[in-house]
Design a protein around this motif. Structure first.
Motif: not given
Length: 297
Positions: A227-238
């Protein structure tokens, strides 16, 4: 014929270069599984906790949160069930071989299983285990050569968390994104929803429960990242969190985003659990260093 000798530093340099190239071309587990036709598959990894030695699912494709949480068994169970040879090992309903796996799958899945395939890989003494399910309604699965599959799985596991690769991707996206706008920071919290779905499953200890929540969160990040196309970014946290950075000239409709996120997770989470996810604003950042720190901290 002339022999060309290569010194140790050159050999090391060539090896590192080859590893970097391999890391760049090695696919994510879900992309590889989908491309291979392995529509219900997972990687089980050994872990030592205060409760004992267990295997749990770190990567999965086609499993719900509950299905991921059920894929827990003791190391002793797998040592007594599978050989440690890097070869396909099949258990079939036709030969009444599935009873021992009853507790590893949701009832509707287990009752439809035709065959279960396992492939130990990476480490001879404490292997990781690739598990693949064939349901009665599925077409026959093309397994491929065990040795080639084992090498691919080994590469996927070794290169999936390459810090340099991750940082380079975030840096490229952020530089392009900041040309559009400041980065809007969000936290997608899934912990309450995940705990709702796995509440009825007996997981041996809090350490293993945290690992299961992390595995489900990783699966959610792969799904929602689309859902978050470039240049958007996502990453797994804790603790069941996914960090998200969005770039747009106009402010995002947060309620609409939350709705689309919830909809995208309905195969992973139950409707009740998906509705329990929260999408929280975490501020605005106008520099690359701060954005990458937010994603990775």
């Amino acid at each position: 014929m002339e022999t060309i000798e290569t010194n140790e530093s050159e050999k090391t340099g060539l090896l590192q270069k080859a590893q970097r190239i391999l890391a760049d071309v090695t696919p994510e587990f879900t992309k590889w599984a989908k491309r291979s036709g392995f529509i219900r598959s997972a990687i089980l990894r050994p872990c030592q906790t205060s409760e004992g030695e267990f295997y749990y699912a770190t990567d999965s494709f086609g499993f719900s949160a509950k299905g991921i949480a059920l894929l827990i068994e003791t190391k002793e169970f797998w040592d007594n069930t599978l050989s440690k040879a890097f070869e396909w090992q099949c258990f079939s309903r036709d030969f009444n071989e599935l009873d021992k796996f009853d507790g590893l799958f949701e009832d509707d899945i287990y009752n439809s299983i035709n065959k279960i395939f396992f492939l130990p890989f990476k480490d001879k003494e404490n292997p990781l285990i690739f598990v693949l399910i064939e349901l009665e309604e599925d077409d026959d699965i093309n397994l491929g050569e065990a040795s080639e599959t084992a090498v691919m799985l080994k590469n996927i596991v070794e290169f999936q968390n390459q810090e340099a690769k991750i940082l380079a991707k975030f840096s490229e996206n952020t530089q392009k994104g900041l040309e559009l706008s400041d980065g809007r920071l969000y936290i997608l919290s899934l912990k309450t929803g995940i705990e709702t779905d796995i509440a009825g499953i007996e997981i041996p200890g809090d350490e293993l429960k945290s690992l299961v929540i992390q595995s489900v969160t990783n699966s959610a990040q792969i799904i929602t990242n689309q859902l978050f196309r470039k240049p958007n970014s996502s990453f797994t946290g804790k603790d069941g969190e996914i960090k998200v950075v969005l770039f747009a000239k106009d402010e995002e409709d947060e309620q609409l985003l939350a709705y689309h996120i919830s909809r995208s997770l309905t195969d992973l989470l139950s409707k009740e659990a998906a509705k329990a996810t929260t999408f929280l604003t975490a501020g605005v950042c106008s520099n690359e260093k701060g954005i990458i720190a937010f994603l990775c901290q």
